[in-house]
Design a protein around this motif. Structure first.
Motif, mmCIF file in Angstrom:
data_model
loop_
_atom_site.group_PDB
_atom_site.id
_atom_site.type_symbol
_atom_site.label_atom_id
_atom_site.label_comp_id
_atom_site.label_asym_id
_atom_site.label_seq_id
_atom_site.Cartn_x
_atom_site.Cartn_y
_atom_site.Cartn_z
ATOM 1 N N ASP A 87 0.825 -1.202 0.000
ATOM 2 C CA ASP A 87 0.000 0.000 0.000
ATOM 3 C C ASP A 87 0.865 1.261 0.000
ATOM 4 O O ASP A 87 2.096 1.196 0.068
ATOM 5 C CB ASP A 87 -0.984 0.005 1.176
ATOM 6 N N GLN A 88 0.193 2.402 -0.080
ATOM 7 C CA GLN A 88 0.852 3.711 -0.152
ATOM 8 C C GLN A 88 1.710 3.985 1.083
ATOM 9 O O GLN A 88 2.798 4.540 0.970
ATOM 10 C CB GLN A 88 -0.222 4.805 -0.309
ATOM 11 N N VAL A 114 3.355 0.080 -5.638
ATOM 12 C CA VAL A 114 2.232 -0.592 -4.988
ATOM 13 C C VAL A 114 1.645 -1.575 -5.978
ATOM 14 O O VAL A 114 1.325 -1.219 -7.109
ATOM 15 C CB VAL A 114 1.161 0.418 -4.518
#
Length: 137
Positions: A91-92, A136
């Motif tokens: 994820d970010q 990602v």
């Protein structure tokens, strides 16, 4: 007997193989193959071939010494990429965390596409100038 050859590891050339192996060891959490660890109690390191493994002992990256290496100038094509590695995170938040780790370990940021909705990523150069991406997935 297998129908196809199997990838053993990716080999990256470097003028300073220990420095580059240590960068990837720390960035990816790999371990040195037994016998490739840095020499204890000495500043000398004449290693010209180092292998990094994952936690299960599978070879992942090898670093081989070369006398000279002209770093890629990507995205300028004057000296093109000869190779690049892609690494993924979930994820970010992890993307930003690993960006900071890569920079602390000596990477240079070449491209910031962290805000890209389809495929957020960073492109870096490792300490020897080889481009690599973290994105990602």
């Amino acid at each position: 007997m297998a129908d196809y050859p199997e990838l053993l590891h990716t080999v990256i050339n470097a003028v300073e193989p220990r420095r580059l192996a240590e960068f990837y060891r720390q960035l990816l959490g790999y371990r040195y193959r037994p016998g490739d660890e840095p020499s204890v109690g000495t500043d000398a390191d004449d290693a010209d071939w180092l292998v990094l493994t994952n936690a299960e002992g599978r070879r992942m990256v090898a670093v081989q010494q070369t006398e000279s290496l002209e770093p890629s100038t990507w995205p300028d094509l004057a000296v093109p990429m000869q190779l690049h590695l892609d690494f993924t995170v979930v994820d970010q938040k992890e993307l930003v965390r690993h960006k900071l780790r890569a920079l602390e370990l000596g990477a240079r940021l070449l491209l910031d596409r962290a805000e890209d909705e389809d495929e957020p990523l960073y492109v870096f150069a490792d300490p020897a100038g080889h481009p690599f991406c973290i994105f990602v997935h």
